[in-house]
Scaffold this motif. Structure first.
Motif, PDB file in Angstrom:
ATOM      1  N   GLN A 145      11.186   5.574  -1.322  1.00 22.62           N
ATOM      2  CA  GLN A 145      11.019   7.012  -1.121  1.00 22.62           C
ATOM      3  C   GLN A 145      10.523   7.357   0.278  1.00 22.62           C
ATOM      4  OE1 GLN A 145      12.963   7.092  -4.419  1.00 22.62           O
ATOM      5  NE2 GLN A 145      12.717   8.753  -2.950  1.00 22.62           N
ATOM      6  N   ILE A 146      10.955   6.537   1.250  1.00 24.34           N
ATOM      7  CA  ILE A 146      10.779   6.916   2.642  1.00 24.34           C
ATOM      8  C   ILE A 146      11.886   7.928   2.973  1.00 24.34           C
ATOM      9  CG2 ILE A 146       9.720   4.700   3.238  1.00 24.34           C
ATOM     10  CD1 ILE A 146      12.386   3.784   4.393  1.00 24.34           C
ATOM     11  N   LEU A 193      -3.470   4.337   1.376  1.00 22.73           N
ATOM     12  CA  LEU A 193      -2.850   4.903   0.169  1.00 22.73           C
ATOM     13  C   LEU A 193      -1.446   4.322  -0.026  1.00 22.73           C
ATOM     14  CD1 LEU A 193      -2.741   7.130  -2.104  1.00 22.73           C
ATOM     15  CD2 LEU A 193      -1.675   8.606  -0.377  1.00 22.73           C
ATOM     16  N   ARG A 194      -0.674   4.268   1.036  1.00 19.64           N
ATOM     17  CA  ARG A 194       0.703   3.743   0.927  1.00 19.64           C
ATOM     18  C   ARG A 194       0.680   2.271   0.520  1.00 19.64           C
ATOM     19  NH1 ARG A 194       4.188   3.227   4.476  1.00 19.64           N
ATOM     20  NH2 ARG A 194       2.694   2.667   6.076  1.00 19.64           N
ATOM     21  N   SER A 221       7.804   2.577  -1.819  1.00 23.50           N
ATOM     22  CA  SER A 221       7.563   2.755  -0.381  1.00 23.50           C
ATOM     23  C   SER A 221       7.589   4.236  -0.042  1.00 23.50           C
ATOM     24  CB  SER A 221       8.662   2.063   0.435  1.00 23.50           C
ATOM     25  OG  SER A 221       8.613   0.677   0.232  1.00 23.50           O
ATOM     26  N   LEU A 222       6.538   4.707   0.616  1.00 26.31           N
ATOM     27  CA  LEU A 222       6.491   6.079   1.137  1.00 26.31           C
ATOM     28  C   LEU A 222       6.519   6.007   2.655  1.00 26.31           C
ATOM     29  CD1 LEU A 222       3.678   7.521  -1.156  1.00 26.31           C
ATOM     30  CD2 LEU A 222       6.120   8.024  -1.311  1.00 26.31           C
ATOM     31  N   GLY A 223       6.882   7.107   3.301  1.00 22.85           N
ATOM     32  CA  GLY A 223       6.938   7.123   4.756  1.00 22.85           C
ATOM     33  C   GLY A 223       5.544   7.181   5.365  1.00 22.85           C
ATOM     34  N   ARG A 227       4.575  10.518   3.993  1.00 24.24           N
ATOM     35  CA  ARG A 227       5.778  11.335   3.839  1.00 24.24           C
ATOM     36  C   ARG A 227       6.528  10.926   2.571  1.00 24.24           C
ATOM     37  NH1 ARG A 227       9.131  10.020   8.547  1.00 24.24           N
ATOM     38  NH2 ARG A 227       8.060   8.028   8.394  1.00 24.24           N
ATOM     39  N   ILE A 228       6.854  11.935   1.781  1.00 28.60           N
ATOM     40  CA  ILE A 228       7.622  11.695   0.553  1.00 28.60           C
ATOM     41  C   ILE A 228       9.077  12.058   0.850  1.00 28.60           C
ATOM     42  CG2 ILE A 228       7.907  12.326  -1.872  1.00 28.60           C
ATOM     43  CD1 ILE A 228       4.959  13.350  -1.804  1.00 28.60           C
TER      44      ILE A 228
END
Ligand SMILES: Cc1ncc(COP(=O)(O)O)c(C=O)c1O
Length: 400
Positions: free
Chosen positions: A9-10, A316-317, A327-329, A341-342
Motif C-alpha cells: 500500500q505504498i 509505525l511503518r 508496506s506503507l509509503g 503515506r497510504i
C-alpha cells in the motif's frame, strides 16, 4: 514467509492484478516481426485514450525519471528558462534534473502542503518580459505529499498572460487514477509511468506530445539520443520501436488498458475518489492530520498523514510491516519520519481499503500513537453508504 498476500500500500509501484500478470507471462516475441507490429499499434492507439489525446504518445523502456528527461531534452535548449513549482520531493527532483541538464530554473517556492498556485504562475509569467520563460513544469499529483495541482486552472492562468510557454505535466501518480485530459487542458508534454494507476510493474514510461511541443522539438538543442522523439515517431506508426522495447510489459499494458476501458475511466476515477474520501474520514476519526491543506487539492491516489509530535512515522511503518505484512509509503526528504503515506490507487477495491485501514489502525495501537480507534468504522460507514446507493441504482441500470 508470511501467509496470504503482502499488502503493498505504498503509492506505487502498486499491486499488479492477476490479469496483467498472466498477460505478461508469455514468450517474448521478435520485436521486428508482424505479431509485434500488431501489439505495438494496439497499445500505441489504446494508450491515447488513457491520456485523452488524439496526438502521439511515445513509450520508453524506462522508469518515470527517463520520461521527465525526455520531456525536457526534446523541447528545450541549453540556458532556456523554465518555471517550476516546489510542491514536494518529486517536483524538487525534476527541478534538480533541469538544472543538471543546463536549464535556468525559476522556482516558485512551496510548503509541501499545497499544489502549484495558478495565480503565482500567472504573476511570474506576466513579470517575465520578452517571453523568456520557455516552459512551465508542474507535477499533477505530488506523490510525496498527496496534493494535486489544478492543471486546467494553470492552463487558463498561462493563457491569460498570452505567454507562449510550453506546459509540461508529470502525471506519474495520477494517470489512470485521477481525471486527466492532455488535449482538453492544453498540455504540451504529459509524463507518465507504468507502475501506479496503470497497474503494471515498473519499467515503462510515457510522453504524450502536443503539436506545439513537436514543433518546439524541431528547434530544441539540448543533447538527446536515447530519448529523441523523432526516432520513436518514425518507427511507431508500424507499431515498432527504434530499439528493443520491453515486449512483455507491453503485453501487460495491452491488458491494463483493456481493464481500465472495461471499467470505464469515469468509474475508475469515481472509485479512487470514494476510497480517498473514506481514507480521509478514517484519518480524521483517528484524530490525525492530513498533510494536504486545501480540500480542492486532495489526492485520490494517496493520503499523507502527519504523525503527532514525538512519534516517528518510520517506526509505525516498521511495526505494521512486521506485524501485518503491509508496506506503507515513507516520508521523503524533509517529511522523513513526519508522515506516512497510504496508497489507495490502482487495482484496489473497498475490501482492500478496509484491510489497509485496519492495518494502520492496529499499527497506531501497537506503536502507542495517541488516536481514537474508530477510523476503520468511519471509513466502512462511508463505503457502505456509497455501496447502498450503487445497489439501489443497479436494478434501474439493468432495466435502463
Ligand atoms: C510524481 C512522480 N514523479 C516522478 C517519479 C519518478 O519516477 P521513477 O521512480 O519511476 O523514475 C515518481 C516516482 O514515484 C513520482 O511519483
Amino acid at each position: 514467509m508470511a501467509a496470504g498476500r503482502h499488502f503493498l500500500q505504498i503509492p506505487g509501484p502498486t499491486n499488479v492484478p492477476d490479469r496483467v500478470l498472466r498477460a505478461i507471462d508469455r514468450p517474448t516475441i521478435d520485436h521486428r516481426g508482424p505479431e509485434f507490429g500488431r501489439l505495438g499499434r494496439e497499445v500505441l492507439a489504446g494508450i491515447r485514450q488513457i491520456f485523452k489525446t488524439a496526438g502521439p504518445v511515445v513509450i520508453y523502456p524506462a522508469s518515470g525519471t527517463g520520461a521527465w528527461e525526455a520531456a525536457l531534452v526534446n523541447t528545450l535548449s541549453p540556458g532556456d528558462r523554465v518555471l517550476m513549482c516546489e510542491t514536494g520531493h518529486f517536483a524538487t527532483l525534476w527541478r534538480e534534473m533541469a538544472g543538471r541538464l543546463g536549464l535556468e530554473v525559476d522556482l516558485i517556492p512551496g510548503d509541501w502542503r499545497h499544489g502549484a498556485d495558478p495565480d503565482a504562475i500567472e504573476t511570474r509569467l506576466a513579470e517575465a518580459r520578452g517571453h523568456v520563460i520557455k516552459a512551465v513544469c508542474v507535477v499533477h499529483n505530488e506523490t510525496s505529499t498527496g496534493v494535486t495541482s489544478r492543471i486546467a486552472e494553470i492552463r487558463r492562468a498561462i493563457d491569460r498572460t498570452g505567454h507562449p510557454a510550453l506546459l509540461l505535466v508529470d502525471t506519474i501518480s495520477s494517470l489512470g487514477s485521477i481525471d486527466y485530459q492532455h488535449d482538453a487542458w492544453g498540455v504540451d508534454v504529459t509524463v507518465a509511468g507504468s507502475q501506479k494507476g496503470l497497474m503494471l510493474p515498473p519499467g515503462l514510461s510515457f510522453n504524450a506530445i502536443s503539436d506545439k511541443a513537436l514543433a518546439a522539438s524541431a528547434n530544441a538543442r539540448l543533447p538527446r539520443s536515447y530519448w529523441d522523439w523523432q526516432a520513436m515517431l518514425a518507427h511507431n506508426p508500424g507499431g515498432y520501436f527504434p530499439y528493443t522495447p520491453a515486449t512483455n510489459l507491453l503485453y501487460g499494458l495491452r491488458e491494463a488498458i483493456a481493464m481500465l476501458l472495461e471499467e470505464g475511466l469515469d468509474q475508475v476515477f469515481a472509485r479512487h475518489d470514494r476510497h480517498a474520501e473514506a481514507t480521509r474520514r478514517a484519518v480524521r476519526a483517528w484524530g490525525l492530520e492530513i498533510l494536504c491543506a486545501d480540500p480542492r487539492e486532495y489526492s485520490s491516489s494517496l493520503t499523507a498523514v502527519l504523525m503527532p509530535p514525538g512519534h516517528d512515522a518510520d517506526e509505525l511503518r516498521r511495526l505494521i510491516l512486521e506485524a501485518f505484512d503491509m508496506s506503507l509509503g515513507s516520508g521523503l526528504t524533509k517529511l522523513r519520519g513526519k508522515v506516512f503515506r497510504i496508497g489507495h490507487l490502482g487495482d484496489f477495491n473497498d475490501l482492500t481499503l478496509a484491510g489497509t485501514l485496519a492495518g494502520v489502525e492496529m499499527g497506531l495501537r501497537l506503536a502507542g500513537v495517541p488516536h481514537q480507534a474508530n477510523g476503520v468504522a468511519a471509513a466502512l460507514d462511508h463505503l457502505a453508504s456509497q455501496a447502498q446507493g450503487a445497489a439501489a441504482d443497479a436494478p434501474r441500470r439493468a432495466t435502463a
